[in-house]
Scaffold this motif. Structure first.
Motif: not given
Length: 152
Positions: A43-64, A87-91
């Motif tokens: 339902e959302s084929p293109i999304v923008v990463v809004l936070s740094g929670s998925m780093e190092p795989a994806f960064h804020r502003g990446d288009l997925l 998220g990889d970068n979350n505690e």
């Protein structure tokens, strides 16, 4: 540049043509979006990463680019169909982002799986969300351009 003077000088036929041209651009974009939904199963084929929670795989502003095919299995470590995200970068885990009272996710809760990305292309979206006046100014400029652009 006198925006309103140009609008007054433009005859009705030109104005209708420009409005129709703008409507065709918007409807084409919507048709492309709906086509992507059908092709990707998401339902959302293109999304923008809004936070740094998925780093190092994806960064804020990446288009997925996401897909969500029904026959594409979700692999959980213990084989259960319920799972918990983090998220990889979350505690801590993402339970604070789930619906109230929801502790686990199921297949129906998944929006999609990342199949590709464009780095930092989504920063425009983040800037427009962080600075709404910039968004409205950009929309006004684009609308004025479409209305005032003359075919040669």
């Amino acid at each position: 540049m006198d925006l309103f003077g140009d609008l007054r000088r433009m005859n009705k036929r030109q104005l209708y043509y420009q409005v129709l041209n703008f409507a065709m651009i918007v409807s084409s974009a919507l048709m492309i979006w709906k086509g992507l939904i059908v092709v990707t199963g998401s339902e959302s084929p293109i999304v923008v990463v809004l936070s740094g929670s998925m780093e190092p795989a994806f960064h804020r502003g990446d288009l997925l680019f996401l897909t969500n095919f029904h026959d594409d299995p979700i692999r959980a470590e213990n084989g259960n169909i319920k799972f918990l995200t983090k998220g990889d970068n979350n505690e801590v885990d993402d339970r604070g982002l789930y619906k109230e009272g929801q502790n686990w996710l199921e297949k129906k809760d998944v929006v999609g799986r990342a199949r590709g990305f464009l780095p930092y292309v989504g920063m425009v979206t983040i800037i427009m969300n962080d600075y709404p006046k910039f968004k409205y100014a950009l929309l006004a400029v684009m609308g004025a351009y479409v209305l005032l652009k003359r075919e040669s």
